[in-house]
Design a protein around this motif. Sequence first.
Motif, short mmCIF file in Angstrom:
data_model
loop_
_atom_site.label_atom_id
_atom_site.label_comp_id
_atom_site.label_asym_id
_atom_site.label_seq_id
_atom_site.Cartn_x
_atom_site.Cartn_y
_atom_site.Cartn_z
N THR A 114 0.85 -1.18 0.00
CA THR A 114 0.00 0.00 0.00
C THR A 114 0.89 1.24 0.00
O THR A 114 2.09 1.17 0.27
CB THR A 114 -0.96 0.01 1.20
OG1 THR A 114 -0.22 -0.09 2.40
CG2 THR A 114 -1.93 -1.15 1.12
N ILE A 115 0.28 2.35 -0.32
CA ILE A 115 1.07 3.56 -0.59
C ILE A 115 1.78 4.10 0.65
O ILE A 115 2.87 4.63 0.57
CB ILE A 115 0.17 4.63 -1.25
CG1 ILE A 115 1.01 5.82 -1.73
CG2 ILE A 115 -0.95 5.06 -0.34
CD1 ILE A 115 0.28 6.77 -2.64
N LYS A 116 1.18 3.89 1.81
CA LYS A 116 1.83 4.38 3.02
C LYS A 116 3.23 3.77 3.18
O LYS A 116 4.20 4.46 3.44
CB LYS A 116 0.97 4.04 4.24
CG LYS A 116 1.58 4.48 5.55
CD LYS A 116 0.86 3.90 6.76
CE LYS A 116 1.63 4.22 8.02
NZ LYS A 116 1.25 3.43 9.16
N ARG A 159 5.62 5.10 0.54
CA ARG A 159 6.07 6.46 0.84
C ARG A 159 7.13 6.45 1.95
O ARG A 159 8.07 7.23 1.95
CB ARG A 159 4.88 7.34 1.24
CG ARG A 159 5.19 8.83 1.18
CD ARG A 159 4.02 9.69 1.63
NE ARG A 159 2.83 9.58 0.81
CZ ARG A 159 2.68 10.16 -0.38
NH1 ARG A 159 3.64 10.89 -0.88
NH2 ARG A 159 1.56 10.03 -1.06
N ARG A 173 -4.97 2.84 -6.64
CA ARG A 173 -3.95 2.25 -7.50
C ARG A 173 -3.23 3.33 -8.28
O ARG A 173 -2.02 3.27 -8.49
CB ARG A 173 -4.62 1.20 -8.42
CG ARG A 173 -3.76 0.57 -9.47
CD ARG A 173 -2.61 -0.25 -8.95
NE ARG A 173 -2.98 -1.51 -8.32
CZ ARG A 173 -2.09 -2.32 -7.72
NH1 ARG A 173 -0.80 -2.00 -7.69
NH2 ARG A 173 -2.48 -3.43 -7.15
N ARG A 230 -2.69 6.54 -7.39
CA ARG A 230 -1.75 7.30 -6.56
C ARG A 230 -0.52 6.47 -6.23
O ARG A 230 0.60 6.98 -6.22
CB ARG A 230 -2.44 7.78 -5.27
CG ARG A 230 -3.53 8.83 -5.54
CD ARG A 230 -4.12 9.36 -4.25
NE ARG A 230 -3.16 10.13 -3.47
CZ ARG A 230 -2.68 9.79 -2.29
NH1 ARG A 230 -3.09 8.66 -1.73
NH2 ARG A 230 -1.82 10.54 -1.67
N LEU A 231 -0.73 5.19 -5.97
CA LEU A 231 0.39 4.29 -5.68
C LEU A 231 1.34 4.23 -6.88
O LEU A 231 2.57 4.35 -6.74
CB LEU A 231 -0.16 2.90 -5.33
CG LEU A 231 0.84 1.76 -5.11
CD1 LEU A 231 1.72 2.06 -3.92
CD2 LEU A 231 0.10 0.44 -4.88
N THR A 232 0.76 4.06 -8.06
CA THR A 232 1.58 3.94 -9.27
C THR A 232 2.30 5.25 -9.56
O THR A 232 3.47 5.25 -9.94
CB THR A 232 0.70 3.52 -10.47
OG1 THR A 232 -0.14 2.44 -10.05
CG2 THR A 232 1.55 3.07 -11.64
N LEU A 279 3.30 7.48 -7.45
CA LEU A 279 4.42 7.66 -6.51
C LEU A 279 5.62 6.81 -6.95
O LEU A 279 6.77 7.26 -6.92
CB LEU A 279 3.98 7.29 -5.08
CG LEU A 279 5.07 7.39 -4.01
CD1 LEU A 279 5.61 8.82 -3.92
CD2 LEU A 279 4.53 6.95 -2.65
N ASP A 303 -0.84 14.39 1.97
CA ASP A 303 -0.57 13.13 1.26
C ASP A 303 -0.80 11.94 2.19
O ASP A 303 -1.34 10.92 1.79
CB ASP A 303 0.89 13.09 0.80
CG ASP A 303 1.10 13.92 -0.46
OD1 ASP A 303 0.09 14.25 -1.13
OD2 ASP A 303 2.26 14.24 -0.77
N ASP A 357 -3.18 8.84 1.67
CA ASP A 357 -2.65 7.46 1.64
C ASP A 357 -3.53 6.52 2.45
O ASP A 357 -3.83 5.41 2.02
CB ASP A 357 -1.22 7.42 2.21
CG ASP A 357 -0.21 8.11 1.31
OD1 ASP A 357 -0.60 8.54 0.20
OD2 ASP A 357 0.97 8.22 1.71
N ASP A 398 -7.02 6.02 0.92
CA ASP A 398 -7.04 5.10 -0.22
C ASP A 398 -7.35 3.67 0.21
O ASP A 398 -7.69 2.82 -0.60
CB ASP A 398 -5.69 5.15 -0.95
CG ASP A 398 -5.63 6.33 -1.91
OD1 ASP A 398 -6.65 7.03 -2.06
OD2 ASP A 398 -4.56 6.57 -2.50
#
Lengths: 498, 167
Positions: free
Chosen positions: A243-245, A248, A279, A281-283, A285, B117, B121, B124
């Motif tokens: 996941t994006i967290k 990041r 998906r 935002r993840l991509t 990043l 952000d 995150d 999401d």
Amino acid sequence: MSGHKMIFSGLKVWTKGRSRPAWISRFHDGMNGRGKASFSTCSPKVCIVGSGPAAFYTAQSLIKARQDVEVDLYERLPVPFGLVRFGVAPDHPEVKNVINTFTQTAKHPRCSFYGNVNVGKDVSVKELQQAYHAVVLSYGAEGNRSMGVPGEDLAGVYSAKDFVGWYNGLPSCRELSPDLSCETAVILGQGNVALDVARVLLSPIDILKKTDITQPALEALAESQVRRVLVVGRRGPMQVACTIKELREMVNLPNTRPDMVAADFEGVTEALKDLPRPRKRLTELMLKTAVEVPGEKEKRNKASRFWGLRFFRSPIEILADPDTNRTAGIRLGVNKLEGSGEGARAVLTGEVEDVTCGLVISSIGYKSIPIDPSVPFDSRKAIVPNNMGRIEQAAGLYCSGWLKTGPTGVIATTMNNSFDTARSMVEDMDSGTLDVSTARTGSQSICALLGKRGVKPVTFSDWEKIDIVEMRRGEATGKPREKLLTVEEMLQVARKNN
Amino acid sequence: MALVTALRRLAHVRLREYSWRTAAVTSSAGAWLTGQRSFTTGTHSLRSDNKVTVHFINRDGEKITAKGSPGDSLLDIVINEDLDFDGFGACEGTLACSTCHLIFDEDVYKTLGPVTDEEMDMLDLAYGLTDTSRLGCQICLTRSLEGLVARVPESVADIRQSKDGSS
Ligand code: FES
């Protein structure tokens, strides 16, 4: 019966658990010596196997939904909270806040914790079923999927599950002592566990030493020579499981530089616009990290450690150093994708690539294992076949958490799936599908049985003694907690008379 | 900005810890906690005259009205007022869970201020994410939010059940 209902109607507010009204504590102190209410007849008695998030969320929901139900949790280890203690990364203390709510549940007059009880060995599921109206299996996924490639057993190859267990103080992983004397580590799998491991391997020690990571792990990591961590996936950037967290956090890790292969992102920009927001935002990043603007790169040039995602690669073989017979590298097969999106399949092209590395950590998924031959188990999916938490063809047996769904999702996922199971149970009690009209003996008979077998359960207040000792030890070194690392030591503290 | 957010989060955690400790009847650090408490209570009583009213629509579609002080987050209100939304606020306002997910009308959403952000995150990962979703623990009350309406989204189970029903 109606008397009980009246007494408990005032308990509605317990979950939110600000100050619990004083009369409740008075009330349950008065019930019996151990501070738990014991009701003679006809209160539905439920037992839950496990004490991780799924177990606690199931218990919380049951206790709240019915004012008469009593819930007992049986845990193999002397300490509660499962993966919140042994899985969640030490530098993610916020996630561990859920323990506060779990503690309130455990201290509820209609909930009891019995640690140090190994269901399947000390007591069978059948025996639990005889003592309780319903049994919920919430023991999670403690196995791991194997890669099934030659060299998997070489020194220097670990499962992420064991590696995580090692730095988080899981007693069975204490002896792991991974060799961190190599420069490059390869992690197979691109989920959040993979990124947790990568982050712990590369984090500045000054960050880690303020967490509840174990002292032996901290010392080993301080000496670690690992400078480069490659996180390898079978499929492409559009299919990563993290996941994006977590991504990041990698991007922002101090003194560390991302090192990606820009070519892996061919065509990704074009595909972005059709993706759902998460998906997308993840991509984005990932893409930004892969093709960073030059100025940024210079700023990070001083970084001495590197991490990178590697795509379209499957493990073929772990390569050994012929002299030491230790891991010296990994052979990866190059894949191409068939189809697109989440459902795309990786297919080997026949081309291979060798990567030099001294450490391989496979993070391709946890896996539940069967607990008792009497419980149905789908070994292909590694879950218990169920319908909304009702175990198929086994009346009175339920499941929640990873055993129910497979080992995916964040804490909110487990919470919802556990609430679901509790809802099914309450429905069954209300409809009579689950017969709760005859009294069951519950923990009384199980504890007698355990006593005969020489097993002495650890209660929640015993755990609180461990908790206090751990926090006190942590205070001495500036950590939130210094975990006890062996079952023996835990039991010793638990059994101390204040 | 970052510092302010960090401090605010710290305050959140402390408050939670405080309440939990009260329930757990822990006595260590009692003096400090008492100090914290009287401070909080004092602030509340001083500002009781300019409380802000907000409305929540719970998962059953019922409207619940509650009041909070300027500076409180929407999660604070849910906790202080003991609003019964299952599983809400699991990480206690530390941006680590997305269980405090709330949905707003578009015009209200626009007045809620910028989203970091980090909040995006976590959002999401929320079930039933919409373009006007926010995390309740990250929204602080101001006088101008008087009368705000926040909808608690359905859980997965609800969504799945309604799907099953319609198919
Ligand atoms: S309470 Fe966990 S993110 Fe808001």
